[in-house]
Design a protein around this motif. Structure first.
Motif, short mmCIF file in Angstrom:
data_model
loop_
_atom_site.label_atom_id
_atom_site.label_comp_id
_atom_site.label_asym_id
_atom_site.label_seq_id
_atom_site.Cartn_x
_atom_site.Cartn_y
_atom_site.Cartn_z
N ARG A 176 23.48 17.59 -10.33
CA ARG A 176 24.35 18.46 -9.31
C ARG A 176 25.58 18.89 -9.95
O ARG A 176 25.27 20.18 -9.75
CB ARG A 176 24.64 17.31 -8.67
CG ARG A 176 23.47 16.36 -8.12
CD ARG A 176 24.63 15.70 -6.04
NE ARG A 176 23.12 15.14 -6.02
CZ ARG A 176 23.16 14.32 -4.94
NH1 ARG A 176 24.69 14.50 -4.26
NH2 ARG A 176 22.92 13.31 -3.98
N TYR A 177 25.92 18.18 -11.26
CA TYR A 177 27.67 18.89 -10.40
C TYR A 177 27.62 19.82 -12.46
O TYR A 177 28.64 20.53 -11.91
CB TYR A 177 28.87 17.85 -10.34
CG TYR A 177 28.40 16.97 -9.42
CD1 TYR A 177 28.43 17.84 -8.15
CD2 TYR A 177 28.62 15.38 -8.93
CE1 TYR A 177 27.95 17.19 -6.92
CE2 TYR A 177 28.53 14.99 -7.88
CZ TYR A 177 28.02 15.72 -7.01
OH TYR A 177 28.11 15.49 -5.96
N LEU A 178 27.08 19.08 -13.58
CA LEU A 178 27.27 19.74 -14.62
C LEU A 178 26.36 20.75 -15.62
O LEU A 178 27.58 20.98 -15.93
CB LEU A 178 27.87 18.32 -15.54
CG LEU A 178 28.67 17.80 -14.96
CD1 LEU A 178 28.97 16.03 -15.54
CD2 LEU A 178 30.56 18.30 -14.42
N CYS A 179 25.20 20.51 -14.96
CA CYS A 179 24.35 21.08 -15.83
C CYS A 179 24.40 22.25 -16.07
O CYS A 179 24.47 22.92 -14.67
CB CYS A 179 22.82 21.02 -15.09
SG CYS A 179 21.47 21.14 -16.58
N PRO A 180 24.54 23.41 -17.24
CA PRO A 180 24.63 24.30 -17.13
C PRO A 180 22.66 25.28 -17.05
O PRO A 180 23.06 25.81 -16.99
CB PRO A 180 25.01 24.74 -18.83
CG PRO A 180 24.92 23.46 -19.82
CD PRO A 180 25.61 22.48 -19.10
N LEU A 181 21.97 24.33 -17.85
CA LEU A 181 20.81 25.38 -17.27
C LEU A 181 20.34 25.07 -16.23
O LEU A 181 19.80 26.37 -15.94
CB LEU A 181 19.54 24.14 -18.41
CG LEU A 181 18.29 25.21 -18.51
CD1 LEU A 181 18.65 26.41 -19.47
CD2 LEU A 181 17.94 23.77 -20.15
#
Length: 407
Positions: A176-181
């Motif tokens: 939700r908050y951190l995944c760059p992909l």
């Protein structure tokens, strides 16, 4: 009341478990390949046909994502599955029932774009090595060698622990908050042909679709959802007591098991086709690097250059013509043996003789590291994210081979 059996979720969890066991590092391979594309573009040397064999995972995932949405995130990504598993434990074992405020959730979802931007600017463009030992992704991808990972990725393991704590309270916390992909997929998946349709005029007031959404989408407000933060887990469809939530492809409602089966077949089929295409390009001489999986007793794989005297910088060392072998330590301390061919004081060929690494990780490191060594005529090259140990094994083995070639 008899509890409804959620067939799609059972099917999804089986696929997640299979992918977790067979390809736990697929997500980091795909992201690493995205970095390779960006790096080649800004350096002005991106040629898709030549680079394609080392971009198989990303190419496969991105095509499925563009047309069918984020099935990779909801069904195939091991790190996403890890987040699911942690959240399941929190609900079933610890009975945690934490809900993020809807408005706060919306704001926090923009953080992943900030993470992506920082990676692109600081790491990919400026060449910072900050993630070499601090990436929680890399720590997770190589967690089977925990003692070594804890030593080499102390900060990465600490960040992974923080993500795990977050996943106890918020479903798919990292996604939700951190995944760059996920930030990249969020944008590209919005043009897909698969939608989740939910006419609000036929809804009750239960909000079960929203309450069951892995990504916390406010589905009770939406008429339809196409891509974006939706990871196609289909929990909303099975949760709806009125059967009002449907999968829609090109205007036709589709059974969720059929839609997911098609996506799985597309992913597997594309991966096989891409590997076949990569092998064909290599055999035809159009591409110089292969990303085919290497096993511990595999035959050598070759990366070569033509007319390297005009394409690469002259090395500062003086080497004797010939073929030399060297050994290095890779993942789990396994031995990597490399063969290096020298002609006219140039590194013209680097190939794997044998290795004891995990095949997927080694294949990714092999294709990139060998290409860099030949193009730069040096072993001072960047390691591959998510395959650091394999990269170091190739580099150290090549260095030993070159030391034997010195005049």
């Amino acid at each position: 009341m008899v509890k409804k059996i959620k067939k799609t979720q059972i099917f999804r969890h089986i696929i997640q478990l299979i992918m977790f066991v067979l390809s736990p590092g697929l997500f980091i391979l795909a992201f690493s390949e995205l970095k390779s594309i960006y790096t080649m573009i800004i350096k002005g040397n991106f040629k898709f046909i030549t680079a394609f064999p080392s971009l198989i995972e990303f190419t496969t995932v991105i095509i499925v994502t563009i047309f069918l949405g984020r099935f990779f995130c909801g069904w195939f990504c091991a790190f996403g599955s890890y987040n699911d598993f942690i959240y399941l434990i929190s609900k079933k074992v610890f009975k945690i029932n934490f809900k993020v405020n809807e408005e706060v959730d919306k704001v926090l979802k923009y953080v992943k774009y900030v993470v992506l931007l920082l990676l692109v600017i600081v790491v990919w463009t400026m060449g910072s090595k900050v993630l070499d030992t601090t990436s929680p992704w890399d720590a997770f991808a190589q967690i089977t060698n925990f003692p070594q990972v804890l030593f080499d990725y102390t900060i990465g393991v600490a960040l992974l622990l923080l993500i795990t704590i977050g996943a106890l309270f918020v479903e798919r916390f990292f996604c939700r908050y951190l995944c760059p992909l996920g930030a990249v997929f969020n944008i590209l998946s919005k043009i897909g042909i698969l939608k989740i349709k939910k006419p609000t005029d036929k809804c009750g007031k239960c909000r079960l679709c929203t309450n069951n959404c892995s990504m916390g989408l406010s589905l009770y407000k939406a008429q339809s959802v196409c891509g974006g933060d939706c990871i196609n887990c289909f929990k909303c469809i099975e949760a709806c007591p009125r059967s009002n939530t449907k999968i829609n492809v090109l205007g036709e409602n589709v059974n969720p098991q059929l839609a997911s089966s098609v996506a799985i077949a597309a992913m597997v089929g594309l991966y096989a086709a891409n590997n076949l295409g990569a092998a064909t390009l290599k055999n035809s001489g159009l591409a110089t690097v292969s990303n085919t999986t290497t096993t511990t007793d595999s035959s050598s794989r070759t990366a070569s250059t033509e007319d390297t005297s005009t394409k690469t910088a002259t090395t500062s060392n003086t080497y004797k013509d010939g073929t030399y072998t060297g050994s290095g330590s890779g993942f789990h301390g396994g031995t990597t043996q490399m063969s290096v061919t020298i002609k006219n004081n140039k590194i013209t060929k680097v190939e794997t003789v044998s290795n004891g690494d995990t095949p997927d990780f080694y294949a990714r490191a092999e294709s990139t590291i060998i290409s860099q060594i030949i193009s730069t005529q040096s072993t001072t090259v960047d390691t591959v994210s998510g395959a650091t140990y394999s990269s170091e094994g190739i580099i150290s083995a090549t260095q030993e081979a070159l030391s034997k070639a010195k005049a």
